[in-house]
Design a protein around this motif. Sequence first.
Motif, PDB file in Angstrom:
ATOM      1  N   LEU A  17      18.868   5.464   3.374  1.00  0.00           N
ATOM      2  CA  LEU A  17      19.949   4.717   4.014  1.00  0.00           C
ATOM      3  C   LEU A  17      21.057   4.416   3.007  1.00  0.00           C
ATOM      4  CD1 LEU A  17      21.094   3.316   6.492  1.00  0.00           C
ATOM      5  CD2 LEU A  17      19.808   1.284   5.857  1.00  0.00           C
ATOM      6  N   ARG A  18      20.683   4.048   1.788  1.00  0.00           N
ATOM      7  CA  ARG A  18      21.688   3.812   0.755  1.00  0.00           C
ATOM      8  C   ARG A  18      22.530   5.065   0.509  1.00  0.00           C
ATOM      9  NH1 ARG A  18      17.309   1.563  -2.494  1.00  0.00           N
ATOM     10  NH2 ARG A  18      17.231  -0.646  -1.979  1.00  0.00           N
ATOM     11  N   SER A  19      21.868   6.204   0.347  1.00  0.00           N
ATOM     12  CA  SER A  19      22.616   7.440   0.084  1.00  0.00           C
ATOM     13  C   SER A  19      23.478   7.839   1.288  1.00  0.00           C
ATOM     14  CB  SER A  19      21.672   8.572  -0.309  1.00  0.00           C
ATOM     15  OG  SER A  19      20.829   8.904   0.765  1.00  0.00           O
ATOM     16  N   HIS A  20      22.975   7.611   2.497  1.00  0.00           N
ATOM     17  CA  HIS A  20      23.738   7.926   3.714  1.00  0.00           C
ATOM     18  C   HIS A  20      25.003   7.067   3.780  1.00  0.00           C
ATOM     19  CE1 HIS A  20      24.512   8.994   7.892  1.00  0.00           C
ATOM     20  NE2 HIS A  20      24.612   7.700   8.163  1.00  0.00           N
ATOM     21  N   LEU A  21      24.872   5.777   3.506  1.00  0.00           N
ATOM     22  CA  LEU A  21      26.033   4.892   3.556  1.00  0.00           C
ATOM     23  C   LEU A  21      27.038   5.221   2.455  1.00  0.00           C
ATOM     24  CD1 LEU A  21      24.293   1.503   4.369  1.00  0.00           C
ATOM     25  CD2 LEU A  21      25.800   2.799   5.863  1.00  0.00           C
ATOM     26  N   LEU A  22      26.549   5.535   1.262  1.00  0.00           N
ATOM     27  CA  LEU A  22      27.459   5.866   0.165  1.00  0.00           C
ATOM     28  C   LEU A  22      28.169   7.195   0.400  1.00  0.00           C
ATOM     29  CD1 LEU A  22      25.399   4.659  -2.894  1.00  0.00           C
ATOM     30  CD2 LEU A  22      27.444   3.607  -1.900  1.00  0.00           C
ATOM     31  N   ASP A  23      27.498   8.142   1.063  1.00  0.00           N
ATOM     32  CA  ASP A  23      28.137   9.419   1.385  1.00  0.00           C
ATOM     33  C   ASP A  23      29.256   9.248   2.404  1.00  0.00           C
ATOM     34  OD1 ASP A  23      26.488  10.776  -0.326  1.00  0.00           O
ATOM     35  OD2 ASP A  23      25.091  11.446   1.254  1.00  0.00           O
ATOM     36  N   ARG A  24      29.129   8.282   3.302  1.00  0.00           N
ATOM     37  CA  ARG A  24      30.112   8.079   4.363  1.00  0.00           C
ATOM     38  C   ARG A  24      31.176   7.055   3.992  1.00  0.00           C
ATOM     39  NH1 ARG A  24      28.583  10.245   9.365  1.00  0.00           N
ATOM     40  NH2 ARG A  24      30.246   9.001  10.258  1.00  0.00           N
ATOM     41  N   SER A  25      31.244   6.632   2.737  1.00  0.00           N
ATOM     42  CA  SER A  25      32.181   5.571   2.371  1.00  0.00           C
ATOM     43  C   SER A  25      33.044   5.987   1.188  1.00  0.00           C
ATOM     44  CB  SER A  25      31.419   4.294   2.042  1.00  0.00           C
ATOM     45  OG  SER A  25      30.530   4.519   0.976  1.00  0.00           O
ATOM     46  N   GLU A  26      34.133   5.264   1.015  1.00  0.00           N
ATOM     47  CA  GLU A  26      35.035   5.509  -0.109  1.00  0.00           C
ATOM     48  C   GLU A  26      35.524   4.172  -0.653  1.00  0.00           C
ATOM     49  OE1 GLU A  26      39.128   6.413   2.319  1.00  0.00           O
ATOM     50  OE2 GLU A  26      37.673   8.028   2.062  1.00  0.00           O
ATOM     51  N   ARG A  27      35.737   4.126  -1.950  1.00  0.00           N
ATOM     52  CA  ARG A  27      36.151   2.901  -2.640  1.00  0.00           C
ATOM     53  C   ARG A  27      37.670   2.771  -2.603  1.00  0.00           C
ATOM     54  NH1 ARG A  27      33.268  -1.161  -4.459  1.00  0.00           N
ATOM     55  NH2 ARG A  27      31.660   0.290  -5.049  1.00  0.00           N
ATOM     56  N   ARG A  28      38.147   1.555  -2.278  1.00  0.00           N
ATOM     57  CA  ARG A  28      39.578   1.272  -2.303  1.00  0.00           C
ATOM     58  C   ARG A  28      39.944   0.562  -3.597  1.00  0.00           C
ATOM     59  NH1 ARG A  28      41.283  -1.371   3.351  1.00  0.00           N
ATOM     60  NH2 ARG A  28      40.957  -3.167   2.046  1.00  0.00           N
TER      61      ARG A  28
END
Length: 152
Positions: A17-28
């Motif tokens: 779940l951590r890797s899935h969320l990090l793959d679908r997100s980007e840092r502003r």
Amino acid sequence: MLSRVQGLSRHFTEESLRSHLLDRSERRDDGCLIVRGYGSRRGVHQKVSGRAWAHIAAYAAFVGGYDPALDVDQRCGVKDCIEPTHLRQVSRAENCRDRRRNDECRNGHDREIDEATGRYRRVCRACNREAQRRWRDRQSAEVARARATFGR
């Protein structure tokens, strides 16, 4: 622990779940970690990994100790942010108290304070006037169509 998150797919482990969320997100630049959920709209709560809300799944995966009786709130105020340092669990009453109504409507007009309640009006006068004008135009067009149909 993840089984307590409503709508979360049961096939996820905490690490996946951590890797899935990090793959679908980007840092502003402001530090927020913005997730791209299933919807195309930005700035609203997003759903990912089944039918679970992204910020709740992120709290359970990154922070831990998720209690379904409490709400997960973003301290930054950005609804599609899943940065673990921006997430906290609060009671429903505290979450509602923290919400504030903007002093501008969604069309950018200034809202006025209602004398009876001391709060901002739900709809500003300019938007209300425009909505009433559109309603009167629709009603008059409907009456004109009915008169044309029945020959008056």
